[in-house]
Scaffold this motif. Structure first.
Motif, PDB file in Angstrom:
ATOM      1  N   ALA A   1      14.217   3.607  -9.076  1.00  0.00           N
ATOM      2  CA  ALA A   1      12.886   3.003  -9.245  1.00  0.00           C
ATOM      3  C   ALA A   1      12.590   2.670 -10.697  1.00  0.00           C
ATOM      4  N   LEU A   2      13.555   2.113 -11.406  1.00  0.00           N
ATOM      5  CA  LEU A   2      13.295   1.637 -12.765  1.00  0.00           C
ATOM      6  C   LEU A   2      12.528   0.329 -12.663  1.00  0.00           C
ATOM      7  N   PHE A   3      11.665   0.065 -13.652  1.00  0.00           N
ATOM      8  CA  PHE A   3      10.884  -1.161 -13.627  1.00  0.00           C
ATOM      9  C   PHE A   3      11.763  -2.318 -14.104  1.00  0.00           C
ATOM     10  N   PRO A   4      12.061  -3.274 -13.230  1.00  0.00           N
ATOM     11  CA  PRO A   4      13.066  -4.293 -13.565  1.00  0.00           C
ATOM     12  C   PRO A   4      12.607  -5.263 -14.640  1.00  0.00           C
ATOM     13  N   HIS A   5      11.269  -5.358 -14.855  1.00  0.00           N
ATOM     14  CA  HIS A   5      10.784  -6.318 -15.838  1.00  0.00           C
ATOM     15  C   HIS A   5      10.604  -5.690 -17.208  1.00  0.00           C
TER      16      HIS A   5
ATOM     17  N   ARG B   1      21.743   3.781 -15.302  1.00  0.00           N
ATOM     18  CA  ARG B   1      20.396   3.710 -14.711  1.00  0.00           C
ATOM     19  C   ARG B   1      19.902   5.108 -14.369  1.00  0.00           C
ATOM     20  N   GLN B   2      20.800   5.880 -13.801  1.00  0.00           N
ATOM     21  CA  GLN B   2      20.496   7.247 -13.451  1.00  0.00           C
ATOM     22  C   GLN B   2      19.972   8.003 -14.676  1.00  0.00           C
ATOM     23  N   ARG B   3      20.645   7.798 -15.812  1.00  0.00           N
ATOM     24  CA  ARG B   3      20.250   8.501 -17.034  1.00  0.00           C
ATOM     25  C   ARG B   3      18.907   8.011 -17.544  1.00  0.00           C
ATOM     26  N   VAL B   4      18.670   6.694 -17.435  1.00  0.00           N
ATOM     27  CA  VAL B   4      17.372   6.161 -17.881  1.00  0.00           C
ATOM     28  C   VAL B   4      16.253   6.773 -17.024  1.00  0.00           C
ATOM     29  N   ALA B   5      16.501   6.843 -15.713  1.00  0.00           N
ATOM     30  CA  ALA B   5      15.495   7.423 -14.822  1.00  0.00           C
ATOM     31  C   ALA B   5      15.209   8.867 -15.221  1.00  0.00           C
TER      32      ALA B   5
ATOM     33  N   LEU C   1      26.238   7.146  -6.838  1.00  0.00           N
ATOM     34  CA  LEU C   1      27.330   7.125  -7.815  1.00  0.00           C
ATOM     35  C   LEU C   1      28.661   7.458  -7.149  1.00  0.00           C
ATOM     36  N   ASP C   2      29.745   7.022  -7.780  1.00  0.00           N
ATOM     37  CA  ASP C   2      31.040   7.362  -7.197  1.00  0.00           C
ATOM     38  C   ASP C   2      31.361   8.832  -7.481  1.00  0.00           C
TER      39      ASP C   2
ATOM     40  N   LEU D   1      22.149   8.162 -24.183  1.00  0.00           N
ATOM     41  CA  LEU D   1      22.013   6.700 -24.198  1.00  0.00           C
ATOM     42  C   LEU D   1      21.365   6.232 -25.505  1.00  0.00           C
ATOM     43  N   SER D   2      21.703   6.876 -26.597  1.00  0.00           N
ATOM     44  CA  SER D   2      21.114   6.489 -27.878  1.00  0.00           C
ATOM     45  C   SER D   2      21.382   5.018 -28.155  1.00  0.00           C
ATOM     46  N   GLY D   3      20.350   4.333 -28.625  1.00  0.00           N
ATOM     47  CA  GLY D   3      20.522   2.938 -29.017  1.00  0.00           C
ATOM     48  C   GLY D   3      20.421   1.940 -27.879  1.00  0.00           C
ATOM     49  N   TYR D   4      20.054   2.397 -26.679  1.00  0.00           N
ATOM     50  CA  TYR D   4      19.973   1.491 -25.530  1.00  0.00           C
ATOM     51  C   TYR D   4      18.568   0.926 -25.334  1.00  0.00           C
ATOM     52  N   GLU D   5      17.649   1.180 -26.268  1.00  0.00           N
ATOM     53  CA  GLU D   5      16.239   0.818 -26.079  1.00  0.00           C
ATOM     54  C   GLU D   5      16.030  -0.618 -25.621  1.00  0.00           C
ATOM     55  N   ALA D   6      16.763  -1.563 -26.233  1.00  0.00           N
ATOM     56  CA  ALA D   6      16.467  -2.982 -25.995  1.00  0.00           C
ATOM     57  C   ALA D   6      17.208  -3.552 -24.790  1.00  0.00           C
ATOM     58  N   ARG D   7      18.052  -2.757 -24.163  1.00  0.00           N
ATOM     59  CA  ARG D   7      18.798  -3.278 -23.021  1.00  0.00           C
ATOM     60  C   ARG D   7      17.891  -3.566 -21.836  1.00  0.00           C
ATOM     61  N   GLY D   8      18.287  -4.552 -21.046  1.00  0.00           N
ATOM     62  CA  GLY D   8      17.590  -4.794 -19.787  1.00  0.00           C
ATOM     63  C   GLY D   8      18.180  -3.891 -18.717  1.00  0.00           C
ATOM     64  N   ILE D   9      17.384  -3.653 -17.671  1.00  0.00           N
ATOM     65  CA  ILE D   9      17.849  -2.770 -16.613  1.00  0.00           C
ATOM     66  C   ILE D   9      19.061  -3.370 -15.897  1.00  0.00           C
ATOM     67  N   ALA D  10      19.053  -4.701 -15.765  1.00  0.00           N
ATOM     68  CA  ALA D  10      20.137  -5.369 -15.030  1.00  0.00           C
ATOM     69  C   ALA D  10      21.482  -5.194 -15.727  1.00  0.00           C
ATOM     70  N   GLN D  11      21.432  -4.890 -17.036  1.00  0.00           N
ATOM     71  CA  GLN D  11      22.693  -4.790 -17.774  1.00  0.00           C
ATOM     72  C   GLN D  11      23.297  -3.389 -17.716  1.00  0.00           C
ATOM     73  N   LEU D  12      22.689  -2.492 -16.949  1.00  0.00           N
ATOM     74  CA  LEU D  12      23.173  -1.115 -16.942  1.00  0.00           C
ATOM     75  C   LEU D  12      24.036  -0.826 -15.726  1.00  0.00           C
ATOM     76  N   SER D  13      24.968   0.088 -15.886  1.00  0.00           N
ATOM     77  CA  SER D  13      25.757   0.557 -14.747  1.00  0.00           C
ATOM     78  C   SER D  13      24.922   1.574 -13.965  1.00  0.00           C
ATOM     79  N   GLY D  14      25.406   1.925 -12.778  1.00  0.00           N
ATOM     80  CA  GLY D  14      24.678   2.879 -11.946  1.00  0.00           C
ATOM     81  C   GLY D  14      24.432   4.196 -12.665  1.00  0.00           C
TER      82      GLY D  14
END
Ligand code: ADP
Ligand code: MG
Lengths: 289, 377
Positions: free
Chosen positions: B104-108, B158-162, B183-184, B142-155
């Motif tokens: 449930a990450l906010f895609p926008h 995303r789990q870690r961002v959540a 996840l695998d 995930l240091s330094g990932y602040e500006a990434r979009g959600i679509a650019q993340l692996s599963g």
């Protein structure tokens, strides 16, 4: 470098592309036949009458009625779009968050008017809004007003009836988009501490923007070319572009002049959408994945 | 990718250790029409405890988590956090971190905006956001990932961002609904260990939903087993495994063959014609099952030890599974069971070929007899 396996997959991809192209061909032909050819013919007619001439465009440029009509048309279209959005958003929102059955009922009510013709609905509004119409009679009898209000044969009547007829074109794309927004995003927002207002403004609203854009585009463009409703409810005083086109053809048999108006409208709409796309980051609005 | 737990605690700028909240679920039920999704569940979770809710699909895990999160109103019963009754508190006032099944990450929003969302919701000064977001992202590697979009993340990312988003406001209680199920296997097992270490460091109470018994056993202080909306048993992993409350738990935890047995007396049961001794109290009742864990059967080595239960049967199949062999055995009366042997030379030397006869022993301490679970009508 390229292995036989790669070659095969490339070959396969090409074949698939050709197949897709073949499948799209009938549709492309129809578009060519029904859209590109007539529009091209119109464009040609607007500049060719016993030889090349820009007379039709010169007249649009210089004659007041065209300017006023263009301005009025865009004004009404904007107004109708804005009102449709203000009315349609809550309806679509209600339909998308209500339990399934209620959502369907709400949508059915919105779409129901589709089942009667535009003409019938225009006359129905006439019956409601005219000087001796239902609304005026009621208000007079209640003593709210002393004289009938001018509700029709003007811009007001045109806007009300057009709004009514085009509302589904706003609600349906909005609903389709809202339906796609995962419910657990709202739950996530709440669990992270956001109240209903913040959740709506920061999560639901931004995610519904593609629907807003689609609905507004549809309603705006449809209003630009609306004919029957303004003709009946505008009372000859609210002259929209479509009416000018029709008059040119029917009254004066001026196909060239009518075509020129059409071409100018087309170009104007194109220019507007180009300008809008420069200001609104469309890819951000549409490309949220 | 950096490990969550890899940073020594002295390097952390600040301790995210907020302590944990105690959770008391009192007689909670939830009905959807005729479906009883949750049926009179009472459960007390201590501060800082890691409790898993384990059960098959449809057993009411998500419903229970929803009741804790405030997304679902219980039909009856009450919920208490740290002694406070929160049954009617809306979700946004509960101050608990929730990690949803599909994140449930906010895609926008960018990663940074996602993680900062709880700060915005709490009206924390914008000036403080950057530092806190940085700390939370560092926490999950995930240091330094602040500006990434959600679509650019692996599963896994995303789990870690959540996780970072659910932890940044330092909640004393975190709920997770099958957070690793997408996840695998490799990543899932790595994340299990990371979550365990993270839990030790932040000290929050964690209630974790899963349908994977291994995951539950790996991570939890205690595991609650749910079935058809009811709490069947809650206990420490090793207790669940060795002292299952009934045949349902026994079949769900570990790898057990369940065989119907008859009670002979307080310390023995009859399996077909064989009588097995048990060092445990045999429950009363008619319908009893013997739970034979496949790792507890040992190949008889010829030394006759009268204290051991012995079972003899025919080997019907031997399945090679990498680190171990699973051997299927059919007893004289037709009942089937399986045992597991480490796949080293010594063990495989003792095995007859398929079709051959094999005698195995079961220690009375490992002879687990449980009441048969009731089937839902
Ligand atoms: N919103 C709902 N409406 C009707 N039935 C529901 C709803 N949510 C869950 N259920 C039912 O409640 C039971 C438990 O569901 P759930 O809590 O999602 O189980 P789990 O998470 O363990 O798979 C299931 O039988 C499910 O069909
Ligand atoms: Mg579930």
């Amino acid at each position: 470098m390229s292995s036989p396996v790669q070659d095969l997959s490339v070959l396969h991809q090409r074949r698939e592309q050709r197949l897709m192209l073949a499948l799209a061909l009938p549709a492309l032909l129809v578009i060519l036949l029904l859209v590109v050819l007539p529009v091209g013919w119109l464009a040609w007619q607007s500049v060719y009458h016993n030889g090349f001439t820009l007379e039709n465009y010169r007249r649009i440029w210089s004659e007041d009625i065209y300017w006023r009509s263009f301005a009025l048309t865009f004004e009404i279209s904007l107004l109708v779009t804005l009102l449709a959005l203000l009315l349609g958003y809550p309806i679509a929102y209600a339909a998308s968050v209500a339990p399934k059955r209620w959502g369907i009922i709400i949508l059915a009510l919105v779409v129901l008017p589709f089942w009667t013709s535009v003409l019938v609905r225009a006359y129905a509004w006439l019956a409601l809004l005219q000087r001796t119409g239902v609304i005026n009679q009621l208000l007079l009898q209640l003593g709210v007003i002393d004289e009938p209000l001018a509700l029709v044969h003007n811009t007001f009547g045109t806007v009300v009836a057009t709004l009514h007829i085009l509302l589904p074109f706003m609600v349906l794309p909005l609903y389709a988009t809202m339906q796609q927004i995962p419910r657990d995003l709202m739950q996530a927002g709440a669990s992270l501490g956001a109240g209903p207002m913040l959740t709506f403004w920061r999560i639901f609203l931004p995610l519904s923007l593609p629907g807003v854009l689609a609905g507004c585009t549809l309603v705006f463009v449809l209003t630009l070319g609306f004919y029957i409703t303004p003709e009946l409810l505008g009372g000859g005083r609210t002259i929209m572009i479509s009416m000018l086109v029709s008059r040119n053809v029917e009254l004066y048999d001026q196909w060239g002049a009518a075509s020129a108006v059409g071409v100018v409208l087309l170009v104007a709409v194109g220019a507007i959408f180009f300008a809008v796309s420069r200001f609104i980051p469309l890819d951000r609005v549409l490309g949220q994945k | 990718m950096a490990r969550i737990g890899a940073r020594p605690s002295t390097q952390r700028g600040r301790s995210l250790d907020q302590g944990g909240e105690s959770v008391d679920i009192k007689a909670a039920s939830k009905s959807y029409g005729a479906v009883r999704a949750l049926d009179d569940v009472t459960l007390n979770v201590a501060p800082r405890e890691f409790v898993s809710l384990l059960g098959p699909s449809g057993s009411g895990k998500t419903t229970l988590l929803g009741i804790l999160g405030g997304f679902v109103q219980p039909s009856s019963g009450s919920i208490h956090f740290g002694g406070r009754d929160v049954t009617f508190l809306p979700p946004h006032k509960r101050d608990i971190g929730v990690v949803f099944q599909n994140y449930a990450l906010f895609p926008h929003m960018t990663v940074g905006e996602n993680v900062a969302f709880p700060l915005r919701a709490r009206r924390i000064a914008k000036a403080d956001w950057a530092a806190r977001v940085r700390a939370a992202l560092a926490m999950v590697g995930l240091s330094g990932y602040e500006a990434r979009g959600i679509a650019q993340l692996s599963g896994g990312q995303r789990q870690r961002v959540a996780l970072a988003r659910a932890m940044i406001f330092e909640p004393r209680l975190i709920l997770m609904d099958e957070p690793l199920s997408a996840l695998d296997k490799q990543l899932r097992e790595a994340m299990q260990i990371e979550l365990r270490e993270l839990h030790k460091r932040i000290g929050a109470t964690i209630i974790y939903v899963t349908h994977d018994q291994r995951e539950a056993l790996t991570m939890s202080d205690r595991v609650a087993i749910l079935k058809d909306g009811r709490l069947v048993q809650i206990d420490r992993p090793e207790r669940l495994h060795d002292y299952p409350a009934d045949s349902f738990v026994a079949s769900f935890i570990g790898e057990a063959s369940l065989l119907p047995v008859r009670r002979v007396d307080a310390s023995s049961v009859a399996l077909g014609s064989a009588v097995l001794k048990s060092a445990r109290a045999i429950p009363n009742g008619e319908a009893l099952m013997l739970a034979v864990h496949s790792e507890k059967l040992l190949i008889a080595d010829g030394v006759a030890d009268a204290a051991l239960n012995r079972l003899t049967g025919k080997v019907t199949d031997i399945v090679y599974q990498g680190e171990s062999l699973r051997v299927f055995l059919q007893l004289a009366d037709g009942t089937c069971l399986s045992l597991r042997q480490p796949s080293h030379y010594q063990a495989s030397r003792l095995l007859p070929p398929v079709g051959g006869e094999l005698t195995v022993t079961l220690h009375p301490e490992d002879t687990i007899v449980v009441p048969k679970a009731q089937e839902k009508a």
